[in-house]
Design a protein around this motif. Structure first.
Motif, short mmCIF file in Angstrom:
data_model
loop_
_atom_site.label_atom_id
_atom_site.label_comp_id
_atom_site.label_asym_id
_atom_site.label_seq_id
_atom_site.Cartn_x
_atom_site.Cartn_y
_atom_site.Cartn_z
N ASP A 1 0.80 -1.22 0.00
CA ASP A 1 0.00 0.00 0.00
C ASP A 1 0.84 1.27 0.00
O ASP A 1 0.37 2.34 0.37
N CYS B 1 3.31 1.91 1.94
CA CYS B 1 4.06 1.97 3.20
C CYS B 1 5.05 0.81 3.29
O CYS B 1 6.18 0.97 3.74
N PHE B 2 4.60 -0.37 2.91
CA PHE B 2 5.47 -1.54 2.93
C PHE B 2 4.84 -2.62 2.06
O PHE B 2 3.68 -2.52 1.65
N MET C 1 11.91 -4.50 7.74
CA MET C 1 10.58 -4.28 8.30
C MET C 1 10.50 -4.77 9.74
O MET C 1 9.96 -4.08 10.61
N ASP D 1 13.04 -2.47 11.94
CA ASP D 1 12.59 -1.07 11.99
C ASP D 1 13.60 -0.16 12.68
O ASP D 1 13.31 0.52 13.67
N LEU E 1 -4.59 -7.13 9.02
CA LEU E 1 -4.04 -6.89 7.68
C LEU E 1 -4.72 -7.76 6.64
O LEU E 1 -4.93 -7.32 5.50
N PRO F 1 -6.35 0.12 7.31
CA PRO F 1 -4.89 0.07 7.17
C PRO F 1 -4.14 0.65 8.35
O PRO F 1 -3.11 0.11 8.77
N HIS G 1 -1.37 -1.40 10.39
CA HIS G 1 0.02 -0.97 10.52
C HIS G 1 0.42 -0.86 11.99
O HIS G 1 1.52 -1.24 12.38
N SER G 2 -0.46 -0.31 12.80
CA SER G 2 -0.15 -0.13 14.22
C SER G 2 0.02 -1.47 14.92
O SER G 2 0.98 -1.68 15.69
N LEU H 1 0.81 -4.27 13.58
CA LEU H 1 2.01 -4.93 13.07
C LEU H 1 3.25 -4.39 13.78
O LEU H 1 4.14 -5.16 14.16
N ALA H 2 3.32 -3.08 13.97
CA ALA H 2 4.46 -2.48 14.65
C ALA H 2 4.57 -3.01 16.08
O ALA H 2 5.67 -3.34 16.56
#
Length: 280
Positions: A12, A14-15, A93, A96, A125, A131, A135-136, A138-139
């Motif tokens: 998307d 972002c990654f 990824m 980070d 995801l 999204p 993303h949050s 996943l981090a």
């Protein structure tokens, strides 16, 4: 349980990240390796696989953390099979910005908190509805994996630097890999590969296998599968993909692709393309 698998690709801006949601009872993965990490949560049943010289078993609630370029296989450990969710993040990824790549000496860990975070990120995801939330999560999941289960990498372990002869062998293996990647469709023969790095064919085979876990011809086939995933995700047909990466025909691609990914090239392409066609 019947065998089923769906691949999802998140790309998307972002990654880029591949995710697998699967249930297997009869399917057995051939010995292979990933260019990325593989981080999975078993949600039912039990899987077993060979990794770093040992037979490992992952049951419900287990978190599996496999490092890049580590050969492994996979199959059901019991008659009922197993179901799992797997993320395949690149090193950049996952880390980070972490200054030193950590190692994960135990590929199977039991940590309910991290399992929950990894599974929640995968589910968010895969659904693709929010999204920012994906993303949050996943981090948070990757932070937990690295900080709770990673150990300081080799650079900070105090281990002695590799001998000059070892460094030379690594350079030669890198050169062989680069020559194989230069033209997946028409790779050099064994004698030409060895001559290019000033080794005998048998010596080259030995150092290549010691470094990668595979002989050159198997490593090349696995790399073709890896490249095929990118081409199928981009919309190429299995026939076009087979020709582009050097398989003899679509049937040859299909046999290897399913042994490594658990699905046929057509099923993988459809899974990824269906995700891309969803309205924003």
């Amino acid at each position: 349980m019947t065998d089923s698998a769906t691949w999802t690709r998140v790309d998307d801006g972002c990654f880029e990240l591949d995710l697998l949601t699967a249930s297997y009872r009869r399917h057995a993965f051939t010995r292979h390796a990933h260019a990325t990490f593989a981080i999975g949560v078993v949600v039912s049943g039990q899987e077993e696989f060979h990794y770093r010289g040992e037979l490992r078993r992952a049951g419900v609630g287990s978190l599996a953390i496999l490092e890049p370029d580590e050969p492994h296989d996979g199959r059901a450990a019991a008659e009922e099979g197993w179901s799992y969710r797997v993320l395949y993040p690149s090193e950049d990824m996952l880390l980070d910005g972490h200054p030193i790549r950590p190692t994960f000496p135990d590929p199977i860990v039991h940590d309910p908190r991290t399992v929950h975070l990894v599974r929640a990120a995968h589910e968010e995801l895969t659904a693709g509805t929010d999204p920012l939330a994906g993303h949050s999560k996943l981090a948070w999941a990757f932070q937990a994996v690295v900080h709770r289960h990673g150990l300081a990498g080799r650079a900070s372990s105090g281990a002695p630097p590799p001998r000059a002869s070892d460094r030379a062998a690594v350079r030669k293996v890198t050169q062989v890999r680069e020559r194989l990647l230069a033209d997946l469709r028409r790779p050099p023969n064994l004698r030409a590969l060895a001559a290019a790095v000033d080794l005998s064919p048998f010596h080259m085979l030995r150092v290549f296998r010691e470094a990668t876990g595979f002989p050159p011809h198997t490593w090349l086939v696995l790399e073709r599968v890896c490249q095929a995933r990118h081409l199928l995700a981009a919309g190429l047909s299995p026939v076009q993909t087979a020709d582009a990466v050097g398989f003899a025909d679509q049937a040859h691609l299909t046999r290897w692709f399913k042994r490594v990914t658990g699905v046929t090239p057509a099923a993988y392409r459809n899974s990824v393309q269906d995700r891309m066609r969803r309205p924003a």
